[in-house]
Each structure stands twice: as structure tokens, then as C-alpha cells.
Design a protein around this motif. Sequence first.
Motif, PDB file in Angstrom:
ATOM      1  N   ASN A 169       0.827  -1.201   0.000  1.00 23.69           N
ATOM      2  CA  ASN A 169       0.000   0.000   0.000  1.00 23.69           C
ATOM      3  C   ASN A 169       0.862   1.252   0.000  1.00 23.69           C
ATOM      4  N   GLN A 170       0.428   2.241  -0.733  1.00 22.40           N
ATOM      5  CA  GLN A 170       1.111   3.522  -0.753  1.00 22.40           C
ATOM      6  C   GLN A 170       0.559   4.379   0.379  1.00 22.40           C
ATOM      7  N   ALA A 171       1.435   4.997   1.123  1.00 16.04           N
ATOM      8  CA  ALA A 171       1.010   5.784   2.279  1.00 16.04           C
ATOM      9  C   ALA A 171       0.166   6.979   1.844  1.00 16.04           C
ATOM     10  N   ILE A 172      -0.909   7.228   2.598  1.00 14.11           N
ATOM     11  CA  ILE A 172      -1.788   8.367   2.349  1.00 14.11           C
ATOM     12  C   ILE A 172      -1.582   9.374   3.468  1.00 14.11           C
ATOM     13  N   THR A 173      -1.096  10.540   3.119  1.00 15.81           N
ATOM     14  CA  THR A 173      -0.786  11.566   4.113  1.00 15.81           C
ATOM     15  C   THR A 173      -1.983  12.507   4.303  1.00 15.81           C
ATOM     16  N   ARG A 174      -1.847  13.351   5.355  1.00 20.01           N
ATOM     17  CA  ARG A 174      -2.892  14.337   5.587  1.00 20.01           C
ATOM     18  C   ARG A 174      -2.958  15.353   4.447  1.00 20.01           C
ATOM     19  N   ALA A 175      -1.831  15.635   3.830  1.00 18.17           N
ATOM     20  CA  ALA A 175      -1.818  16.541   2.681  1.00 18.17           C
ATOM     21  C   ALA A 175      -2.628  15.943   1.527  1.00 18.17           C
ATOM     22  N   ASP A 176      -2.519  14.624   1.366  1.00 15.89           N
ATOM     23  CA  ASP A 176      -3.313  13.958   0.330  1.00 15.89           C
ATOM     24  C   ASP A 176      -4.799  14.085   0.624  1.00 15.89           C
ATOM     25  N   VAL A 177      -5.173  13.946   1.892  1.00 14.65           N
ATOM     26  CA  VAL A 177      -6.578  14.044   2.278  1.00 14.65           C
ATOM     27  C   VAL A 177      -7.098  15.462   2.057  1.00 14.65           C
ATOM     28  N   VAL A 178      -6.279  16.463   2.400  1.00 13.44           N
ATOM     29  CA  VAL A 178      -6.689  17.855   2.194  1.00 13.44           C
ATOM     30  C   VAL A 178      -6.891  18.142   0.707  1.00 13.44           C
ATOM     31  N   THR A 179      -5.925  17.709  -0.108  1.00 11.37           N
ATOM     32  CA  THR A 179      -6.036  17.914  -1.561  1.00 11.37           C
ATOM     33  C   THR A 179      -7.285  17.244  -2.121  1.00 11.37           C
ATOM     34  N   THR A 180      -7.499  15.998  -1.709  1.00  9.95           N
ATOM     35  CA  THR A 180      -8.658  15.256  -2.198  1.00  9.95           C
ATOM     36  C   THR A 180      -9.966  15.898  -1.745  1.00  9.95           C
ATOM     37  N   SER A 181      -9.996  16.395  -0.517  1.00  6.17           N
ATOM     38  CA  SER A 181     -11.220  17.007   0.004  1.00  6.17           C
ATOM     39  C   SER A 181     -11.576  18.286  -0.763  1.00  6.17           C
ATOM     40  N   VAL A 182     -10.560  19.089  -1.063  1.00  9.50           N
ATOM     41  CA  VAL A 182     -10.807  20.321  -1.824  1.00  9.50           C
ATOM     42  C   VAL A 182     -11.330  19.987  -3.224  1.00  9.50           C
ATOM     43  N   VAL A 183     -10.689  19.018  -3.868  1.00  6.15           N
ATOM     44  CA  VAL A 183     -11.112  18.631  -5.220  1.00  6.15           C
ATOM     45  C   VAL A 183     -12.520  18.051  -5.191  1.00  6.15           C
ATOM     46  N   TRP A 184     -12.832  17.243  -4.183  1.00 11.10           N
ATOM     47  CA  TRP A 184     -14.161  16.650  -4.079  1.00 11.10           C
ATOM     48  C   TRP A 184     -15.232  17.711  -3.834  1.00 11.10           C
ATOM     49  N   ALA A 185     -14.910  18.733  -3.032  1.00  9.95           N
ATOM     50  CA  ALA A 185     -15.851  19.831  -2.796  1.00  9.95           C
ATOM     51  C   ALA A 185     -16.138  20.583  -4.100  1.00  9.95           C
ATOM     52  N   LEU A 186     -15.098  20.869  -4.874  1.00 13.42           N
ATOM     53  CA  LEU A 186     -15.299  21.533  -6.169  1.00 13.42           C
ATOM     54  C   LEU A 186     -16.098  20.644  -7.121  1.00 13.42           C
ATOM     55  N   THR A 187     -15.874  19.341  -7.024  1.00 14.55           N
ATOM     56  CA  THR A 187     -16.633  18.406  -7.855  1.00 14.55           C
ATOM     57  C   THR A 187     -18.117  18.459  -7.537  1.00 14.55           C
ATOM     58  N   LEU A 188     -18.443  18.507  -6.243  1.00 16.87           N
ATOM     59  CA  LEU A 188     -19.849  18.561  -5.838  1.00 16.87           C
ATOM     60  C   LEU A 188     -20.500  19.873  -6.286  1.00 16.87           C
ATOM     61  N   ILE A 189     -19.758  20.968  -6.232  1.00 19.06           N
ATOM     62  CA  ILE A 189     -20.296  22.254  -6.695  1.00 19.06           C
ATOM     63  C   ILE A 189     -20.640  22.179  -8.179  1.00 19.06           C
ATOM     64  N   ASN A 190     -19.718  21.640  -8.959  1.00 24.79           N
ATOM     65  CA  ASN A 190     -19.968  21.512 -10.394  1.00 24.79           C
ATOM     66  C   ASN A 190     -21.055  20.495 -10.684  1.00 24.79           C
ATOM     67  N   LEU A 191     -21.204  19.490  -9.825  1.00 26.85           N
ATOM     68  CA  LEU A 191     -22.283  18.520 -10.000  1.00 26.85           C
ATOM     69  C   LEU A 191     -23.648  19.190  -9.800  1.00 26.85           C
ATOM     70  N   ILE A 192     -23.741  20.073  -8.810  1.00 29.14           N
ATOM     71  CA  ILE A 192     -24.997  20.793  -8.576  1.00 29.14           C
ATOM     72  C   ILE A 192     -25.343  21.665  -9.784  1.00 29.14           C
ATOM     73  N   ILE A 193     -24.332  22.349 -10.330  1.00 32.07           N
ATOM     74  CA  ILE A 193     -24.551  23.169 -11.527  1.00 32.07           C
ATOM     75  C   ILE A 193     -25.003  22.289 -12.694  1.00 32.07           C
ATOM     76  N   ALA A 194     -24.343  21.134 -12.851  1.00 35.11           N
ATOM     77  CA  ALA A 194     -24.702  20.222 -13.946  1.00 35.11           C
ATOM     78  C   ALA A 194     -26.121  19.696 -13.782  1.00 35.11           C
ATOM     79  N   LEU A 195     -26.516  19.382 -12.554  1.00 34.17           N
ATOM     80  CA  LEU A 195     -27.872  18.903 -12.309  1.00 34.17           C
ATOM     81  C   LEU A 195     -28.905  19.962 -12.694  1.00 34.17           C
ATOM     82  N   TRP A 196     -28.624  21.221 -12.377  1.00 35.76           N
ATOM     83  CA  TRP A 196     -29.554  22.293 -12.702  1.00 35.76           C
ATOM     84  C   TRP A 196     -29.660  22.486 -14.217  1.00 35.76           C
ATOM     85  N   LEU A 197     -28.499  22.538 -14.894  1.00 34.01           N
ATOM     86  CA  LEU A 197     -28.510  22.694 -16.345  1.00 34.01           C
ATOM     87  C   LEU A 197     -29.167  21.487 -17.024  1.00 34.01           C
TER      88      LEU A 197
END
Length: 426
Positions: free
Chosen positions: A26-54
Motif C-alpha cells: 500500500n502507498q502511504a496516504i498523508t494528511r496533505a493527500d486528504v486535504v487535496t482530495t477534500s478540496v477537489v471533491w468539494a469543487l466536484t460537488l459544486i460543479n455537479l450541482i450546476i450540472a444537475l440544474w442545467l
Amino acid sequence: MGVSSEWRPDVNISPWGPFVGKNFKNQAITRADVVTTSVVWALTLINLIIALWLGYKQYRGSRSPLRSVYIWMIWLEMFASFIMGLVCFLFVLKYLRPSFYFYCTVLFCWCIQVQLLLQIIINRIRLIVPDRHRSRMIMIVTAALVTGINVSVFSIWIPARLQINPTYILVNEIWDRIEKVVYLAIDAALNWYFLKVVKANLINNGLQKYNKLLRFNQNIIILSLLMDVMIIAAMSIPNSFIYIQFHPLAYLVKLNIEMTMANLIKRIAVSSSRKGGRENRARVISEFDSGNLSSSGQKSSATRATQATHARRSSLMELSNFGLKSTSEREDGRAVSFMPTGDQIKVTKDIHIRSEPIDGGEDHAGEIMQAKGLKPGEANVVHSKSIDDLTEGGSVKSDYMQGKGDSDDETSLVIHQTKGTWHRLG
């Protein structure tokens, strides 16, 4: 604790299932990885809401949403992006363990993303390209090329992730970047072709209102291509799995761009189609219904010949004022023109005007004959359809270019033909 410390080190994330390499690590997952992933996932959800509306607005605006391939594609694109983003986020948080099934799920969602997104772009091209055969070939060739790449990724990426042997890992490091560049090139080529077709088929034919579409696409294409560049750049993140989290974000942004583009095309197409269209038709009809072209009344042969010649020239001049004559004329001297109704793209049939004695020398004026047998006195002399009457997936093409098997695969036309005239569906 620092950002470089491991995230949840006590959680068991050992691999399970078939095809896992004996020396899997297994490749180690650091807290920096979690922060990066969380930010990207939040932006993904925002764009998903926009896509759902359109997507919801386009679903409600479609005449037959359940029969529209375009509507199905945008919803499947949203679903695949959401599932891929969710499982990758849960994997980084160590709620999911590595397995053949997990990697297959991620890769299957990715294949749906790239296939559908490119087909949505091609759907936009098919709306403008008049040659149905060419647009269908673009669709088939692109789908075949992308399918071949998808198969190769399945054959390389999954064994590399399961760490079956070092050779797969090395080949995947190289091929993974190459196929992303290939997708970038395909995306750029399709958007470039769309710009070329809009300029050649619409703007150069006098429809200046589509300059807005051209300028918007020229600017937005940069953002779309930057999404592909972002994925390639994310592959340099130390954790080789984190870049996968960027895929749902990139493809949802690109999907929102495509849906915005579809709305813009429809809005521009209908913006001026209802302004002046009736007045223009009235002018042409009055020209054809004038005394010079009446089928009754007694006139001398010389007068008939002079007036028929004048009527023919006037009619052709009237048509040329509305539209654009073709670059070549037919051998018999008849002119073919595109006659817009308002600012629409229209196809005008050939008009034959002749004057000759009928029934043993009785005087008759010139008669208007059309290729499809328009009866004298009929008010509708133009049989046409326009880009303004098409929704998603339709195409702009001349009637004489349409083959027997032509159909709009994505959705039905907004209009239908009844007794030689075109009517909008209510």
C-alpha cells in the motif's frame, strides 16, 4: 501532527479479492493527500450541482426527453462522474480497500466519462454539419479510437494497480500519460472542427448572429482544454492515485461547458427567427401572387413574354435579396439560392417560370412550377427547414442532401412536415 504524517495509520487497508500481486504494498496516504482530495471533491460537488440544474432545464425543455440520446448522455456523464469521485474519495479516507473490483469500478466510470463527453461534443458538431455521412463517420471513428484506448488502459492500468509485476507498473507510468495527451488532442481537434464549420457554414453565409457563438467557443475552449492539462499535471502528485480524483472535476466542468454551449446555440438560433420571418414570407408570396404571374386574364403574346421575363428577373432578384446565390449555376440557367426566413437558414426549391399558350392558343400568364409539384395559387412556395427549428442532436442540412436513411439519432426535430409546409410542435 504535520501535513506529511500518515492519515489514519491504524486502519487496515490490506488488499482483497483476486489478481492481487504477491508483493503488493500500500502507498502511504498523508494528511496533505486528504486535504487535496477534500478540496477537489468539494469543487466536484459544486460543479455537479450546476450540472444537475442545467441538465434538469434541458430535460424539461426537450420535446421527448426519454427518447433523446443527448439527454441520456448528459445524465449518464453526471452519474459516472459522481460515482467515480465518491469511491475515490472514500478510498483516500481509507473506507475502501484495494481490490480488483474497486479498480474496475473506477476505470469503468472513467471509460463512460471520456466516451460520452466526446460524443456530446460530436453531437454539437452534428447540429451544424450539413453532411450527415461525414458527421456520422466522425462519431464512429472517434468512438472506435477511444474504445481501443480504453481496452489498452484496462489491460495495463488494473494489473499495474494490483502490482502483478514491475513491468506493468513501468509501462503504465508511460502509457497513462500518453493516452491523456491523446485525449487532449482529440478534444482540441473536435473543438477546432466545430469552430471551422460554424464559420464556413453559418457566418460566411451571412448569419452574423452566430459570431457570438464563435467568440464564446473560442474563449471557453481554453478552459475545456485546461481541464485535460490539469489531469496531466496532477499525475506528478507524489501519491500516484490522487490524480484520479481530478477526473470527475474535470469532466463535470467540461460537461457544464457543453450544456452551456447547447443553450447558447438554441438561444441564438431562435433569437431573431421570430422577427420579420412572416414579413419576409409575405413579400415573397406577394411577388409570386402579383398580376404578372396570375394564371388568369387575357394578354397578348408579346405582353406575356415581356411580363414573364420581367417577373422571372424580379423573382430572382427578390430571392437574391433575401439569401445567397450558390457559387455555381445549373446548365439550364436556373439560379439556386438559400432564402432565409428572418435570419434562419432556409433551402429554396428551384423556380421555373414559363409562358406558353395552353389549350389551343388560349392566353395564359406564366405559371410557377416547383420540383415537388406546387399547385398554382398555393401561398407557400418555400419548403424548408432551419437550424432555428432544431433542438439537441438535430442537424442543419439541405433537403436535397438528405438520404433515405437520414435521421436525427439524438432526438426528434422540433418541427414536423404537414402537406408541404413546416409547423412547430406545440
